[in-house]
Structure formats: structure tokens, C-alpha cells
Design an enzyme around this catalytic site. Structure first.
Site, PDB file in Angstrom:
ATOM      1  N   ASP A 175       1.866  -4.273  10.415  1.00 13.72           N
ATOM      2  CA  ASP A 175       1.092  -5.339   9.557  1.00 13.72           C
ATOM      3  C   ASP A 175       1.368  -6.689  10.543  1.00 13.72           C
ATOM      4  O   ASP A 175       0.280  -7.617  10.282  1.00 13.72           O
ATOM      5  CB  ASP A 175       2.243  -5.464   8.250  1.00 13.72           C
ATOM      6  CG  ASP A 175       1.970  -4.269   7.392  1.00 13.72           C
ATOM      7  OD1 ASP A 175       1.395  -3.297   7.686  1.00 13.72           O
ATOM      8  OD2 ASP A 175       3.203  -3.845   6.684  1.00 13.72           O
TER       9      ASP A 175
HETATM   10  C1  26A Z   1      -0.793   2.409  -1.590  1.00 16.35           C
HETATM   11  N1  26A Z   1       0.434   2.148  -0.718  1.00 16.35           N
HETATM   12  C2  26A Z   1       1.145   3.602  -0.156  1.00 16.35           C
HETATM   13  C3  26A Z   1       0.686   1.050  -0.183  1.00 16.35           C
HETATM   14  C4  26A Z   1       1.826   0.744   0.678  1.00 16.35           C
HETATM   15  C5  26A Z   1       2.134  -0.418   1.298  1.00 16.35           C
HETATM   16  N2  26A Z   1       1.451  -1.481   0.855  1.00 16.35           N
HETATM   17  C6  26A Z   1       0.228  -1.179  -0.016  1.00 16.35           C
HETATM   18  N3  26A Z   1      -0.013  -0.122  -0.337  1.00 16.35           N
HETATM   19  N4  26A Z   1       2.813   1.844   1.093  1.00 16.35           N
HETATM   20  C7  26A Z   1       3.600   0.980   2.048  1.00 16.35           C
HETATM   21  N5  26A Z   1       3.162  -0.265   1.926  1.00 16.35           N
HETATM   22  C8  26A Z   1       3.948  -1.508   2.684  1.00 16.35           C
HETATM   23  O1  26A Z   1       3.705  -1.174   3.975  1.00 16.35           O
HETATM   24  C9  26A Z   1       4.703  -2.326   4.535  1.00 16.35           C
HETATM   25  C10 26A Z   1       4.890  -1.726   5.984  1.00 16.35           C
HETATM   26  O2  26A Z   1       3.958  -1.526   6.981  1.00 16.35           O
HETATM   27  C11 26A Z   1       5.328  -1.692   2.469  1.00 16.35           C
HETATM   28  O3  26A Z   1       5.403  -2.589   1.239  1.00 16.35           O
HETATM   29  C12 26A Z   1       5.813  -2.278   3.869  1.00 16.35           C
HETATM   30  O4  26A Z   1       6.142  -3.812   3.583  1.00 16.35           O
END
Ligand code: 26A
Length: 348
Positions: A302
Site C-alpha cells: 500500500d
Molecule cells: C476486501 N478485503 C479483504 C480488504 C482487505 C484490506 N483492505 C481492503 N479490503 N484485506 C486487508 N486489507 C488491508 O490491507 C492492508 C495491508 O495491505 C488491511 O487493513 C491492511 O491495512
């Protein structure tokens, strides 16, 4: 050219609070988690969050992949450059996310769901791996109606760069398509992140619906592999996958498509479609870091996207934007979770 600070970058996705703890094999096994993965929580995972808090000294940190990237881009860009949209509940966790974004200088235009709590992501750290298990909750309640509200749509019209986290393909494709159409109609830049292997794997149709609008696609080597598999490509090689994606039909023919694939500590590959039907392929090295400096890798991708977006908004050449992404990722993995160091450091 520097941004004039008028919310040029608009990001849409799933606002989540990360519940992050250092775990072990036993914890991963208990919930059937892989050491390095991102999944949607099922019934059997719902005990993980309390388990992390009670037994693994978990900390609560702002998460949500594109929300992390929005904070990352704003870390580099002039004040008032970034706005973030998603859905939260009316609760403590939601208030916490609002505070963190405000501190980071990111304007939020959240939809509030009155009945559902703010989404959570369980983050299990083992060594340099991180396992993400997300209970979307309110984040899953995002609706096109919210985006179309006059004061929100004004933000969309005002922005010149529209960024969507691929994770949102599980939530509200109509909202993504509304942004995509806006970009294509007004020759704005539409940027999508593949986000996780399960997106090209299990949300293939949703992804394929959006890809014709994508000017820049960001992903990593595992996501490229998952795309190759679900689309039955002849090769999983990142360059070959990128070449195949840049060639896909494109709504806005005024801009060539670019695909950027990170590969952990290996060079980042970028492929741009040229008018001649040929490709411009480049490899950009990552910024080396001593193992002892790594805190955790939650949010590294990210942060890369955030730095990269800042470069694109500033009109930097592609390789510089990639380098800005690598620079910010290097800073972020030295922090706890998807965070950026203060006092602020400056690129270059
Ligand atoms: C729909 N999903 C599975 C998700 C996520 C996500 N953010 C949005 N949608 N699953 C994990 N994360 C975020 O990814 C970040 C790390 O790359 C987590 O909240 C974490 O901060």
C-alpha cells in the site's frame, strides 16, 4: 508540476481497522490461515480478533489497503491533495479511522452505515510475513447512491486521478464503474490495484468488467500469477502477464495502458503499450534495507502504491514514480503496521 492542493487524487475502497499482533504457527493453524495471505473472514475466523487482542497483545492501527495508500500519497503531496471514500459504522473504530485520516491530512467522505460496525482486519505477523483476515462489516455496505450525492460527486468531478483498490471489487462494482466512466469521459487517469491473489482468482468477472477502463494497473508477482491462472495465460512470468494486460481492449484510446508489478526485493517491472503495438519494458530496483531495520511488512504494498500515486499526481516520469513508491515502502516497513514516519521525511 506540483499539485495546487485541490484534492486532485480521489481514492475509493474499504476502510478497516487493523488488529495486529505477532502470532505463531499455532495461531495460523487454529484459524486455517497461510503465513502470507489476504482473505475474507468466514464464520470460523470470527474469534481471531478477540484472540489477537487477548492473547497476542494486538494493537489497533488504521488499515484498509487504499486508505493506507491515500495516507501515503498525502504524506508526499502538498496539503489538501487527497480524498478518500468508503463506508464505516458509527462507532469507536470508525471515529479512530476518521482521526487518523485527519492527522494524515486526508479528507474523508465516508458513508456511515447505521446498523453495521466498522470493518476489521486481523493481521497475524510471523517473521516478515503477514496474514490478513478481513471482516468487512460496514465496508461491505458502500453504495453507488453515496458516490452520486451532489457533495460527494463534486469531489469526483474535481479530481484528476481516480484510484480504486481492487479489494473493492468484492463490494460495489457500480461505484467503481461510475469512477471509471468519469475518467474515460474526461480523459482522467484511472488507476486500479489488484490488491490480492483472490481478486483475480475469485472476482475475475468483476475485474474483467473494470479492466477496459484501467490506465494504470498495480500489482505484485503473486497477483500476476493468480491473474495468469484465472485467465489461462500461457505464462506466469510477470513481464508476459503485464504484456497481456496492456494489450486488452481500452475505453479511453487517448492513453496507453501501463502495468506495474512489484516483486518483493526484486526489481519492479513496468510495461507500457506503445502505439506501434510494441511494448516499453523497464525494471526499477528496490531500495535495499537491512533485515534488522524491518518492523513488519503489513502495508508495504500500500505504501508503494501511495508513493507511486504521489509521483503520478506530480507528473513525474514512470520510473521516478516507481522509485517514489519503493522509497515510501522502505519507510513504512520500518514502522508498526501501515504507517509513515514523523517528522516527515522528504523524497529525493
Ligand atoms: C476486501 N478485503 C479483504 C480488504 C482487505 C484490506 N483492505 C481492503 N479490503 N484485506 C486487508 N486489507 C488491508 O490491507 C492492508 C495491508 O495491505 C488491511 O487493513 C491492511 O491495512
Amino acid at each position: 508540476m506540483a499539485s495546487k492542493g485541490n484534492f486532485e487524487l480521489l481514492c475509493l475502497e474499504n476502510p478497516l481497522l487493523d488488529i495486529q499482533g505477532v502470532g505463531d504457527e499455532k495461531l495460523l493453524e487454529k484459524y486455517g490461515l497461510k503465513a502470507n495471505d489476504a482473505i475474507l473472514a468466514e464464520e470460523k475466523h470470527l474469534g481471531l480478533y478477540d484472540d489477537l487482542i487477548k492473547n497476542y497483545k494486538a494493537v489497533l492501527i488504521a488499515g484498509g489497503a487504499a486508505q493506507n495508500s491515500a495516507r501515503g500519497a498525502q504524506y508526499i503531496l502538498p496539503a489538501d491533495s487527497t480524498v478518500y471514500i468508503g463506508c464505516i459504522g458509527r462507532d469507536k473504530y470508525g471515529e479512530h479511522l476518521e482521526e487518523i485520516c485527519a492527522q494524515a491530512g486526508v479528507k474523508t467522505a465516508y458513508r456511515y452505515d447505521e446498523e453495521t460496525p466498522t470493518g476489521r482486519c486481523g493481521v497475524v505477523i510471523t517473521g516478515h510475513n503477514r496474514s490478513l483476515c478481513t471482516d468487512l462489516a460496514a465496508a461491505n455496505k458502500y453504495q453507488l447512491d453515496h458516490l452520486k450525492q451532489p457533495e460527494v460527486w463534486k469531489l469526483v468531478e474535481n479530481a484528476k486521478f481516480l484510484y480504486v483498490g481492487g479489494y473493492h471489487l468484492t463490494v460495489c462494482v457500480p461505484a467503481i464503474l461510475a469512477l471509471a466512466e468519469e475518467a474515460a469521459a474526461k480523459d482522467k487517469l484511472f488507476i486500479l490495484n489488484l490488491s490480492a491473489p483472490f481478486i483475480p482468482q475469485f472476482f475475475k468477472d468483476q475485474l474483467d468488467q473494470v479492466l477496459p477502463y484501467v490506465d494504470i494497473l498495480i500489482g505484485n508477482e503473486t497477483e500476476a500469477g493468480a491473474y495468469a491462472e484465472s485467465h489461462r495465460l500461457f505464462s506466469k512470468d510477470v513481464k508476459e502477464v503485464a504484456k497481456s494486460i496492456v494489450q486488452l481492449p481500452k475505453k479511453n484510446s487517448k492513453k496507453p495502458r501501463t502495468v506495474v508489478f512489484t516483486q518483493g526485493t526484486d526489481p519492479t517491472v513496468s510495461v507500457v503499450a506503445k502505439d506501434s503495438g510494441d511494448f516499453e519494458i523497464k525494471e526499477t530496483p528496490v531500495h535495499a534495507i537491512g533485515q534488522e531495520l524491518i518492523n513488519d511488512t503489513n502495508g508495504a504494498g500500500d505504501a508503494f502504491a501511495g508513493g507511486f500515486l504521489a509521483g503520478i499526481v506530480r507528473g513525474k516520469p514512470l520510473e521516478t514514480a516507481i522509485d517514489m513508491g519503493q522509497w515510501l515502502a522502505r519507510l513504512s516497513i520500518q514502522q508498526l503496521g501501515p504507517s509513515y514516519p514523523f517528522p516527515k521525511q522528504t523524497y529525493g
